[in-house]
Scaffold this motif. Structure first.
Motif, PDB file in Angstrom:
ATOM      1  N   VAL A  13      -2.629  -2.303  -6.151  1.00 47.14           N
ATOM      2  CA  VAL A  13      -2.030  -3.470  -5.507  1.00 47.14           C
ATOM      3  C   VAL A  13      -2.501  -4.760  -6.176  1.00 47.14           C
ATOM      4  O   VAL A  13      -1.700  -5.677  -6.446  1.00 47.14           O
ATOM      5  CB  VAL A  13      -2.360  -3.485  -4.004  1.00 47.14           C
ATOM      6  CG1 VAL A  13      -1.969  -4.823  -3.375  1.00 47.14           C
ATOM      7  CG2 VAL A  13      -1.653  -2.341  -3.286  1.00 47.14           C
ATOM      8  N   ARG A  69       1.036  -7.074  -5.684  1.00 42.52           N
ATOM      9  CA  ARG A  69       0.093  -8.087  -5.203  1.00 42.52           C
ATOM     10  C   ARG A  69       0.823  -9.192  -4.431  1.00 42.52           C
ATOM     11  O   ARG A  69       0.361  -9.612  -3.361  1.00 42.52           O
ATOM     12  CB  ARG A  69      -0.694  -8.675  -6.369  1.00 42.52           C
ATOM     13  CG  ARG A  69      -1.793  -9.648  -5.929  1.00 42.52           C
ATOM     14  CD  ARG A  69      -2.502 -10.272  -7.109  1.00 42.52           C
ATOM     15  NE  ARG A  69      -3.556 -11.176  -6.667  1.00 42.52           N
ATOM     16  CZ  ARG A  69      -4.856 -10.951  -6.807  1.00 42.52           C
ATOM     17  NH1 ARG A  69      -5.276  -9.851  -7.402  1.00 42.52           N
ATOM     18  NH2 ARG A  69      -5.736 -11.827  -6.368  1.00 42.52           N
ATOM     19  N   CYS A  72     -12.296  -3.192   2.628  1.00 43.16           N
ATOM     20  CA  CYS A  72     -10.841  -3.234   2.425  1.00 43.16           C
ATOM     21  C   CYS A  72     -10.087  -2.726   3.653  1.00 43.16           C
ATOM     22  O   CYS A  72      -8.850  -2.620   3.619  1.00 43.16           O
ATOM     23  CB  CYS A  72     -10.454  -2.392   1.207  1.00 43.16           C
ATOM     24  SG  CYS A  72     -11.215  -2.911  -0.342  1.00 43.16           S
ATOM     25  N   TRP A 129       1.837  -7.825  -1.073  1.00 46.00           N
ATOM     26  CA  TRP A 129       0.655  -7.682  -0.221  1.00 46.00           C
ATOM     27  C   TRP A 129       0.211  -9.030   0.327  1.00 46.00           C
ATOM     28  O   TRP A 129      -0.065  -9.166   1.523  1.00 46.00           O
ATOM     29  CB  TRP A 129      -0.480  -7.034  -1.020  1.00 46.00           C
ATOM     30  CG  TRP A 129      -1.811  -7.115  -0.336  1.00 46.00           C
ATOM     31  CD1 TRP A 129      -2.195  -6.459   0.802  1.00 46.00           C
ATOM     32  CD2 TRP A 129      -2.933  -7.916  -0.725  1.00 46.00           C
ATOM     33  NE1 TRP A 129      -3.489  -6.798   1.146  1.00 46.00           N
ATOM     34  CE2 TRP A 129      -3.955  -7.687   0.223  1.00 46.00           C
ATOM     35  CE3 TRP A 129      -3.162  -8.784  -1.782  1.00 46.00           C
ATOM     36  CZ2 TRP A 129      -5.202  -8.319   0.137  1.00 46.00           C
ATOM     37  CZ3 TRP A 129      -4.398  -9.417  -1.885  1.00 46.00           C
ATOM     38  CH2 TRP A 129      -5.397  -9.177  -0.933  1.00 46.00           C
ATOM     39  N   VAL A 173       0.838  -1.198   0.000  1.00 46.31           N
ATOM     40  CA  VAL A 173       0.000   0.000   0.000  1.00 46.31           C
ATOM     41  C   VAL A 173       0.873   1.247   0.000  1.00 46.31           C
ATOM     42  O   VAL A 173       0.603   2.224  -0.721  1.00 46.31           O
ATOM     43  CB  VAL A 173      -0.964  -0.012   1.202  1.00 46.31           C
ATOM     44  CG1 VAL A 173      -1.671   1.328   1.353  1.00 46.31           C
ATOM     45  CG2 VAL A 173      -1.978  -1.142   1.063  1.00 46.31           C
ATOM     46  N   ASN A 180      -7.919  -6.117   5.500  1.00 44.06           N
ATOM     47  CA  ASN A 180      -6.909  -6.873   4.754  1.00 44.06           C
ATOM     48  C   ASN A 180      -5.959  -5.986   3.954  1.00 44.06           C
ATOM     49  O   ASN A 180      -4.903  -6.447   3.534  1.00 44.06           O
ATOM     50  CB  ASN A 180      -7.554  -7.944   3.869  1.00 44.06           C
ATOM     51  CG  ASN A 180      -8.627  -7.412   2.955  1.00 44.06           C
ATOM     52  OD1 ASN A 180      -8.846  -6.202   2.859  1.00 44.06           O
ATOM     53  ND2 ASN A 180      -9.327  -8.312   2.284  1.00 44.06           N
ATOM     54  N   PHE A 181      -6.307  -4.713   3.752  1.00 46.94           N
ATOM     55  CA  PHE A 181      -5.362  -3.771   3.147  1.00 46.94           C
ATOM     56  C   PHE A 181      -4.854  -2.747   4.169  1.00 46.94           C
ATOM     57  O   PHE A 181      -3.994  -1.929   3.841  1.00 46.94           O
ATOM     58  CB  PHE A 181      -5.999  -3.045   1.957  1.00 46.94           C
ATOM     59  CG  PHE A 181      -6.187  -3.917   0.747  1.00 46.94           C
ATOM     60  CD1 PHE A 181      -5.186  -4.034  -0.206  1.00 46.94           C
ATOM     61  CD2 PHE A 181      -7.343  -4.647   0.574  1.00 46.94           C
ATOM     62  CE1 PHE A 181      -5.347  -4.854  -1.316  1.00 46.94           C
ATOM     63  CE2 PHE A 181      -7.519  -5.472  -0.529  1.00 46.94           C
ATOM     64  CZ  PHE A 181      -6.521  -5.581  -1.479  1.00 46.94           C
ATOM     65  N   VAL A 184      -6.013   0.085  -3.702  1.00 44.64           N
ATOM     66  CA  VAL A 184      -6.365  -1.335  -3.762  1.00 44.64           C
ATOM     67  C   VAL A 184      -6.256  -1.849  -5.190  1.00 44.64           C
ATOM     68  O   VAL A 184      -5.710  -2.935  -5.446  1.00 44.64           O
ATOM     69  CB  VAL A 184      -7.787  -1.562  -3.205  1.00 44.64           C
ATOM     70  CG1 VAL A 184      -8.277  -2.974  -3.520  1.00 44.64           C
ATOM     71  CG2 VAL A 184      -7.811  -1.324  -1.697  1.00 44.64           C
TER      72      VAL A 184
END
Length: 394
Positions: free
Chosen positions: A294, A301, A241, A304, A49, A244-245, A291
């Motif tokens: 990512v 990705r 989000c 993350w 992020v 988890n983000f 998001v």
């Protein structure tokens, strides 16, 4: 005019946060607020992020509005994350929302437009804001049995008996994974039975999935949502989000309306866009764009997903450690359910007075229904909590 307003009850979790801040005792432990914390007590910005935000700062050329539904690329990326290939993309209408809470509220609004007399079947217990929003909207709530206070697991027979009372035009609200506040979840055999019951009764499911990746893994945590969406005529899904983000303050969520009839897509999409216009016009974009970046950049990705796995495994490790410490301190295996629960939360099944004693005698803060935030612990505080739980007689 404003003198006619009535004072509203304080949000219990927000009030608990304020009480914790005002507590002068050293060594106080906050296990109430539903925010992930690392071992040092911080809520970090995830690496991917942070990298996406830097890229965005360097390349963004405008702050103009997106469309009423938000950036289509965000919807595409989130639908793929939540639903995989379980449902054709053409069968899913979606709009960006201010967080998962905004998605939940918009979902209820869509239900009310479609059927003002709909009954919303809600697990007992559930996330308190579900109940607060429904009460504020004047919608009919019907609790269904969920948490077994003796086993600290799911009262599946009671749940099925209660859900059998739902009918066409009613909504069955379920948690996609990592049930809040209990941490107790259905297995896939039980989820299939729920799907079969929904198809029998004609009730419509609404899935609140706020913790994908925090339980057993990204795909594993989405399995129930994918099963439901692919198996019943219509499904409403509210995705967040925030967890988890790790972008809580960016207020990033997505509301999906899934129909097996692809011809319904245009009407559903138009309705969701209309609701956005009535409530906040254009949804916030910053978090949604991060998001999207990512999820659509291979390197971001992968990083993350790796960090999310670190977060998930950290919570699983804390669960195992707490269950072991409680077994040692109590000489009993009655707390083994903590290791079986998933997500950020577990509900101890303790009375309010014992939760109060934890706070008053040990400076340990839990929500009044005995929900504890596993992510608020670390290796140093687990033994302290275990000893306190045994001392107050939980």
């Amino acid at each position: 005019m404003f003198e006619t307003l009535k004072e509203q009850p304080a949000d219990k979790i927000l009030a608990l946060m304020q009480t914790f801040r005002e507590d002068p005792r050293e060594g106080k432990i906050d296990l109430g607020v539903g925010v992930y914390k690392d071992a040092s007590g911080n809520t970090p910005i995830m690496r991917a992020v942070k990298a996406a935000e830097k890229q965005l700062w360097e390349t963004e050329t405008t702050k103009a509005y997106t469309g009423l539904a938000g950036d289509p690329a965000f919807a595409d990326a989130m639908i793929a994350l939540v639903l995989g290939d379980a449902v054709p993309r053409a069968n899913v209408a979606a709009v960006a929302t201010p967080g998962g809470t905004g998605a939940v509220r918009q979902g209820f609004d869509m239900v009310r437009m479609a059927n003002p007399s709909a009954k919303i079947f809600v697990s007992n217990p559930t996330w308190p804001n579900h109940l607060s929003i429904l009460k504020h909207m004047g919608m009919t709530m019907v609790p269904y049995r969920y948490f077994d206070e003796d086993s600290r697991g799911v009262d599946f027979d009671g749940m099925m008996a209660d859900l059998a009372q739902a009918g066409p035009g009613d909504i069955v609200l379920v948690h996609g994974c990592c049930h809040n506040p209990t941490g107790a979840n259905l297995n896939m055999t039980e989820w299939q039975a729920v799907v079969d019951l929904l198809n029998k009764t004609g009730a419509t499911p609404m899935v609140d999935i706020a913790y994908q990746g925090f339980g057993d893994g990204l795909d594993e945590d989405a399995a129930a949502t994918r099963l439901i969406a692919s198996s019943v005529p219509e499904t409403i899904i509210a995705a967040s989000c925030s967890k988890n983000f790790g972008i809580y303050r960016e207020r990033t969520g997505l509301l999906m309306a899934v129909s097996q009839n692809s011809a319904a897509h245009k009407l559903n999409q138009g309705t969701l866009a209309y609701l956005n216009r009535q409530n906040y016009s254009f949804p916030p974009d910053h978090g949604a764009r991060l998001v999207t970046m990512v999820l659509t950049d291979d390197a971001l990705r992968m990083d993350w997903m790796a960090e999310l796995e670190e977060v998930r495994n950290s919570m699983l490790g804390l669960r195992d450690l707490l269950a072991s410490e409680l077994q040692r301190a109590s000489g009993s295996d009655r707390f083994g359910f903590i290791a079986q629960h998933r997500g950020m939360f577990s509900r101890l099944g303790a009375s309010t007075d014992k939760v109060d004693k934890l706070r008053e005698d040990h400076a340990i803060y839990l929500v009044g229904d005995s929900r504890l935030n596993i992510a608020g612990l670390n290796k140093e505080t687990v033994p302290i909590l275990a000893k306190a739980i045994v001392e107050v007689g939980i």
